[in-house]
Write a protein that holds these residues in place. Structure first.
Motif: not given
Length: 285
Positions: A95-110
Motif C-alpha cells: 500500500d506504499g507504506h515504508d518498511i522500517e530499515y534499522p540498517g547497522s543499528n542492531n538495537n533497533a533491529w532487535q
C-alpha cells in the motif's frame, strides 16, 4: 518455435508436437508454458491466450510481477501453485507504506515490533542477487508485504509443495541426492558436478558439496540468502536458504522453511519472529 515471438506459428508448433509430428525448430522449455514437464492441450490453450490478448493476461511461468518499488520478478508454476521465482526485495508494503530499515543499528533491529527489513551485512549490493531479509513482523503486517494479488505462503502451502514433489519422486530426506531440497535449489554452486554454467564461484550460488548439489528440476531456483539473527548479526550467506511462512507457531515464533548446502532436505522449523529471513510470495487463488 524458438524465434522469441509468440504468434500463430507457435500454436502450430505446439499442436504438431502434441500430435507427435516432431516440429523443428522447437524449444521445449518455451512451449511448456505451465511448467509441468510435459506439453499438452493446456500449453496450447495458454499459447493461444497469449496470442489473443497480446500477453496482457497473466500466465504463470511467462508473465512477470512488479512490486510497489518497481522491482520485477519472474514466476514459476509448480502444480497449481504460482510462485515468485526470486526472493522479495521491496522496501515498501504493497500500500506504499515504508518498511522500517534499522540498517547497522542492531538495537533497533532487535527491538523492532512493527516490521523491518535488511540487506545482508547491511550491504545493498546484495539486493538484486539475494533479495531482502524481513523479520516476521513485516510478514504479518496489516499493510501487506507482497504485491497485490500475492501473499506470503502459509505453512500449509509450503507443505503442499513438499507433498507434490514428494509424489514425483523427490522425498524430503537429507541424504538422498534426488530429494526435494536439491530439486528446488538452483544448480549454481561452487564446484558443481553438473559443470557448465552451474559450476561457478560467482554469487548467487551455493557453497561446494560433492553430492548434495542442486539441479533445479522445477525452475524454483532457490538461492542461499542467509539470514539475520535477532541480535542483528548476519550469517550463512551462500550456505543456507531460509524463508518465512505466514503461520505463527508460538507467541514468539513462526514457521520457516530451510535449505542447507550440506543436505537435500526442505526443513520445517519454528524460528523466533525477530530473525530476518527471505520471502517468496505466492499468487492468490
Amino acid at each position: 518455435n524458438c524465434d522469441d515471438i509468440v504468434n500463430i506459428f507457435d500454436a502450430i508448433a505446439v499442436s504438431n508436437y502434441i500430435l507427435g509430428l516432431n516440429p523443428d525448430p522447437f524449444c521445449f522449455e518455451n512451449a511448456d508454458i505451465i511448467n509441468d514437464g510435459i506439453i499438452n492441450i493446456a500449453d496450447l490453450i495458454a499459447t493461444i491466450d497469449i496470442i489473443l490478448t497480446g500477453g496482457t493476461t497473466f500466465t504463470c511461468g511467462i508473465s512477470t510481477i512488479t512490486d510497489i518499488d518497481g522491482n520485477i520478478y519472474t514466476t514459476v508454476l509448480i502444480n497449481s501453485q504460482c510462485w515468485m521465482k526470486e526472493n522479495l526485495r521491496t522496501t515498501k508494503y504493497c500500500d506504499g507504506h515504508d518498511i522500517e530499515y534499522p540498517g547497522s543499528n542492531n538495537n533497533a533491529w532487535q527491538n523492532n515490533t512493527n516490521g523491518a527489513y535488511a540487506w545482508y551485512d547491511n550491504d545493498i549490493n546484495w539486493k538484486d542477487i539475494y533479495g531482502a531479509l524481513y523479520n516476521w513482523n513485516a510478514v504479518n503486517n496489516a499493510h501487506k508485504l507482497c504485491p497485490k494479488g500475492w501473499h506470503v505462503p502459509n505453512d500449509s502451502e509450503w507443505e503442499q509443495l513438499v507433498d507434490y514433489l514428494s509424489g514425483l519422486g523427490h522425498p524430503n530426506h537429507p541424504g538422498i541426492q534426488n530429494s526435494i531440497g536439491n530439486a528446488l535449489k538452483t544448480c549454481r554452486q561452487v564446484d558443481s558436478p553438473l559443470g557448465g554454467e552451474c559450476n561457478t564461484n560467482e554469487h548467487p550460488r551455493w557453497r561446494s558439496h560433492s553430492s548434495m548439489y542442486g539441479f533445479d528440476g522445477y525452475d524454483f531456483s532457490a538461492f542461499p540468502s542467509g539470514g539475520r539473527y535477532q541480535g542483528g548479526s548476519f550469517s550463512i550467506l551462500g550456505n543456507n536458504g531460509l524463508w518465512w511462512s505466514s503461520t505463527e507457531n508460538l507467541p514468539t515464533e513462526a514457521w520457516s522453511r530451510d535449505m542447507y548446502s550440506s543436505n537435500a532436505n526442505l526443513y520445517r522449523t519454528s524460528r523466533p519472529k525477530g530473525f530476518g529471513f527471505a520471502v517468496r510470495c505466492i499468487k492468490d487463488l
